[in-house]
Design a protein around this motif. Structure first.
Motif, PDB file in Angstrom:
ATOM      1  N   ALA A 116      40.126 -14.133  82.695  1.00  0.00           N
ATOM      2  CA  ALA A 116      39.591 -13.128  81.921  1.00  0.00           C
ATOM      3  C   ALA A 116      38.799 -12.430  82.617  1.00  0.00           C
ATOM      4  N   GLY A 117      38.665 -11.057  83.215  1.00  0.00           N
ATOM      5  CA  GLY A 117      38.063  -9.989  83.266  1.00  0.00           C
ATOM      6  C   GLY A 117      38.916  -8.742  83.198  1.00  0.00           C
ATOM      7  N   MET A 118      37.896  -8.053  83.947  1.00  0.00           N
ATOM      8  CA  MET A 118      38.948  -6.548  83.664  1.00  0.00           C
ATOM      9  C   MET A 118      39.589  -6.437  84.351  1.00  0.00           C
ATOM     10  N   ALA A 119      39.828  -7.234  84.835  1.00  0.00           N
ATOM     11  CA  ALA A 119      40.807  -7.162  85.949  1.00  0.00           C
ATOM     12  C   ALA A 119      40.593  -9.047  86.753  1.00  0.00           C
ATOM     13  N   PRO A 120      42.315  -9.124  86.440  1.00  0.00           N
ATOM     14  CA  PRO A 120      43.064  -8.732  85.665  1.00  0.00           C
ATOM     15  C   PRO A 120      43.715  -9.333  85.018  1.00  0.00           C
ATOM     16  N   GLY A 121      42.661  -9.546  83.705  1.00  0.00           N
ATOM     17  CA  GLY A 121      42.403  -9.655  82.116  1.00  0.00           C
ATOM     18  C   GLY A 121      42.492  -8.631  81.497  1.00  0.00           C
ATOM     19  N   LEU A 122      41.930  -7.676  81.819  1.00  0.00           N
ATOM     20  CA  LEU A 122      42.745  -6.508  80.643  1.00  0.00           C
ATOM     21  C   LEU A 122      44.103  -5.553  81.181  1.00  0.00           C
ATOM     22  N   SER A 123      43.911  -5.790  83.006  1.00  0.00           N
ATOM     23  CA  SER A 123      45.503  -5.079  83.099  1.00  0.00           C
ATOM     24  C   SER A 123      46.379  -5.444  82.711  1.00  0.00           C
ATOM     25  N   ALA A 275      32.663  -9.119  77.566  1.00  0.00           N
ATOM     26  CA  ALA A 275      33.991  -8.989  75.999  1.00  0.00           C
ATOM     27  C   ALA A 275      35.585 -10.063  76.310  1.00  0.00           C
ATOM     28  N   LEU A 276      36.097  -9.863  76.873  1.00  0.00           N
ATOM     29  CA  LEU A 276      37.068 -10.493  77.161  1.00  0.00           C
ATOM     30  C   LEU A 276      36.747 -11.994  77.015  1.00  0.00           C
ATOM     31  N   ALA A 277      36.063 -12.321  78.167  1.00  0.00           N
ATOM     32  CA  ALA A 277      35.730 -14.267  78.346  1.00  0.00           C
ATOM     33  C   ALA A 277      35.262 -14.223  76.833  1.00  0.00           C
ATOM     34  N   CYS A 278      34.332 -13.310  76.537  1.00  0.00           N
ATOM     35  CA  CYS A 278      33.988 -14.032  74.777  1.00  0.00           C
ATOM     36  C   CYS A 278      35.028 -14.141  73.758  1.00  0.00           C
ATOM     37  N   PHE A 279      35.527 -13.208  73.943  1.00  0.00           N
ATOM     38  CA  PHE A 279      36.996 -13.444  73.245  1.00  0.00           C
ATOM     39  C   PHE A 279      37.900 -14.165  73.087  1.00  0.00           C
ATOM     40  N   SER A 287      43.641 -21.606  68.636  1.00  0.00           N
ATOM     41  CA  SER A 287      45.277 -21.033  68.372  1.00  0.00           C
ATOM     42  C   SER A 287      46.252 -22.241  69.115  1.00  0.00           C
ATOM     43  N   GLY A 288      45.116 -23.759  69.481  1.00  0.00           N
ATOM     44  CA  GLY A 288      45.783 -25.361  69.939  1.00  0.00           C
ATOM     45  C   GLY A 288      46.452 -24.452  71.198  1.00  0.00           C
ATOM     46  N   ALA A 289      45.890 -23.312  72.184  1.00  0.00           N
ATOM     47  CA  ALA A 289      47.002 -23.783  73.246  1.00  0.00           C
ATOM     48  C   ALA A 289      46.242 -24.923  74.079  1.00  0.00           C
ATOM     49  N   LEU A 290      47.317 -25.349  75.521  1.00  0.00           N
ATOM     50  CA  LEU A 290      47.620 -26.383  76.074  1.00  0.00           C
ATOM     51  C   LEU A 290      48.148 -25.957  77.567  1.00  0.00           C
ATOM     52  N   GLY A 291      47.178 -26.144  78.721  1.00  0.00           N
ATOM     53  CA  GLY A 291      47.966 -25.995  80.012  1.00  0.00           C
ATOM     54  C   GLY A 291      46.938 -25.139  80.676  1.00  0.00           C
ATOM     55  N   ALA A 292      48.042 -23.991  81.416  1.00  0.00           N
ATOM     56  CA  ALA A 292      46.975 -23.252  82.081  1.00  0.00           C
ATOM     57  C   ALA A 292      47.923 -21.669  81.751  1.00  0.00           C
ATOM     58  N   GLY A 293      46.860 -20.469  81.251  1.00  0.00           N
ATOM     59  CA  GLY A 293      47.986 -19.372  81.199  1.00  0.00           C
ATOM     60  C   GLY A 293      46.822 -18.053  80.854  1.00  0.00           C
ATOM     61  N   GLY A 294      47.596 -16.618  81.107  1.00  0.00           N
ATOM     62  CA  GLY A 294      46.622 -15.626  80.654  1.00  0.00           C
ATOM     63  C   GLY A 294      46.325 -15.741  79.063  1.00  0.00           C
ATOM     64  N   VAL A 295      45.719 -14.490  79.380  1.00  0.00           N
ATOM     65  CA  VAL A 295      45.205 -14.444  77.506  1.00  0.00           C
ATOM     66  C   VAL A 295      45.588 -14.219  76.752  1.00  0.00           C
ATOM     67  N   THR A 296      46.996 -12.904  76.720  1.00  0.00           N
ATOM     68  CA  THR A 296      47.519 -13.019  75.479  1.00  0.00           C
ATOM     69  C   THR A 296      49.113 -14.047  76.027  1.00  0.00           C
ATOM     70  N   GLU A 297      48.889 -14.666  77.091  1.00  0.00           N
ATOM     71  CA  GLU A 297      50.280 -15.650  76.709  1.00  0.00           C
ATOM     72  C   GLU A 297      49.706 -16.719  75.621  1.00  0.00           C
ATOM     73  N   LYS A 314      36.360   0.466  75.107  1.00  0.00           N
ATOM     74  CA  LYS A 314      37.889   1.638  74.179  1.00  0.00           C
ATOM     75  C   LYS A 314      38.946   1.777  75.491  1.00  0.00           C
ATOM     76  N   ALA A 315      40.292   1.433  75.256  1.00  0.00           N
ATOM     77  CA  ALA A 315      41.853   2.310  75.829  1.00  0.00           C
ATOM     78  C   ALA A 315      42.121   2.795  75.539  1.00  0.00           C
ATOM     79  N   ALA A 316      42.697   4.057  76.314  1.00  0.00           N
ATOM     80  CA  ALA A 316      42.975   5.620  75.364  1.00  0.00           C
ATOM     81  C   ALA A 316      44.545   5.714  76.587  1.00  0.00           C
ATOM     82  N   VAL A 317      45.204   6.485  75.705  1.00  0.00           N
ATOM     83  CA  VAL A 317      46.475   6.522  76.313  1.00  0.00           C
ATOM     84  C   VAL A 317      46.420   8.150  77.454  1.00  0.00           C
ATOM     85  N   PHE A 318      46.719   8.524  78.161  1.00  0.00           N
ATOM     86  CA  PHE A 318      46.203   9.322  78.865  1.00  0.00           C
ATOM     87  C   PHE A 318      47.830  10.484  79.566  1.00  0.00           C
ATOM     88  N   GLU A 319      47.405  11.012  79.634  1.00  0.00           N
ATOM     89  CA  GLU A 319      48.661  12.068  81.451  1.00  0.00           C
ATOM     90  C   GLU A 319      48.217  11.989  82.553  1.00  0.00           C
TER      91      GLU A 319
END
Length: 322
Positions: A116-123, A275-279, A287-297, A314-319
């Protein structure tokens, strides 16, 4: 419901996590589980009365902002006491060991949120979000740059010194440490940065939410981190954190056409990680989560990104540049 969420580790990330938690109206107390009395008093004076004494206050979740070498043992201890755990470790071996606590966490009726950090969490969040644009995802290339403090820099350097693994042509292969050097284009003002392989937890977590890719790789750099921290480790107040960045490139098929999307994120690593760890600390137990997993599991990527946006991350789409 008012939450009591503890923080273990009072460095740059730990202090930022405590600040994020204190800013939430639904968090009532934030006990600090480590740090010298002077450091705890300093944070209490800066953040206000929500900072509590863990000997007196009950809490249901612990955010681990400790050095990586300490996070697995700390997670096991808190899980055994029936506490949910949010771990910020990023190294591949540490991420794997935390994921191996799945059965242990389930037996105690709690969860451990891994990475739950910038990487690997936000990636992982960005890759999972991008994957929804395709009918089939074929390749994911991840890259990160930057460090959030002296301990984070040491952990990152240790990870770079170890072999990792990546998926090539549908099979997992060794990723020798410090190999695969390539210029990766991040959003401005970072621009192009030379990144390399290492023992990084991103591929494990991404593979859990976007399985079956043909190629799945990760690269990392510590650009500027040495200049920011190398000579300032003994004096916490003098540390000047530099910008970190993420680049997530996802390629796949949508309606029979192959295309790619590139997401970028630029911010101080401690700010984005906190910000990610707090959320996760507030929302995963709900959410009722049990066990081990990443944030978006357990949490939808769009919900996570909406929260991050509200906190100025803020994330953004770029070329991609040629």
């Amino acid at each position: 419901m008012l939450h009591h969420i503890a923080v273990q580790g009072t460095g740059l990330v730990g202090a930022r996590v405590a600040r994020e938690l204190c800013d939430r109206r639904d968090v009532e107390l934030v006990p600090l589980l480590s740090g010298s009395p002077e450091r705890r008093m300093e944070l209490a004076e800066a953040l206000g009365p929500k900072i509590g004494n863990h000997a007196e206050d009950e809490f249901h979740t612990v955010v681990l902002c400790l050095p990586e070498a300490q996070q697995v043992a700390a997670a096991r201890k808190w899980l055994s006491e029936g506490k949910h755990v949010v771990a910020t470790a990023a190294g591949g071996r540490t991420v794997s060991s935390l994921l191996d606590l799945d059965t242990f966490a389930r037996e105690h009726g709690v969860s451990v949120t891994v990475g739950a950090g910038m990487a690997p969490g936000l990636s992982t969040v960005l890759a999972h979000h991008a994957a929804a644009l395709f009918d089939e995802v074929t390749t994911i290339h991840l890259a990160s740059v930057g460090s959030s403090g002296p301990e984070c820099l040491r952990d990152l350097e240790s990870s770079i010194a170890l072999d990792g693994r990546e998926r090539k042509s549908g099979a997992w292969e060794p990723a020798p440490s410090k190999s695969g050097r390539e210029l990766v284009w991040f959003a401005e003002p970072l621009g192009s940065v030379e990144c390399q392989r290492g023992d990084l937890g991103d591929t494990q977590l991404v593979d859990r939410v976007v399985p079956g890719t043909t190629d799945l790789t990760v690269r990392v750099a510590t650009q500027g981190a040495e200049r920011a921290f190398r000579n300032k480790i003994p004096t916490r107040r003098r540390v000047e954190e530099q910008l970190g960045g993420l680049r997530v490139e996802v390629t796949g098929m949508a309606e029979g056409v192959s295309s790619s999307v590139v997401y970028g994120l630029i911010d101080r690593r401690s700010v984005a990680s906190a910000a990610l760890a707090c959320f996760a600390a507030v929302e995963v137990p709900k959410s009722g989560a049990l066990g081990a997993g990443g944030v978006t599991e357990w949490l939808a990527p769009v919900e996570v990104l909406r929260w991050l946006f509200s906190r100025g991350v803020k994330a953004a789409v770029f070329e991609a540049q040629p």
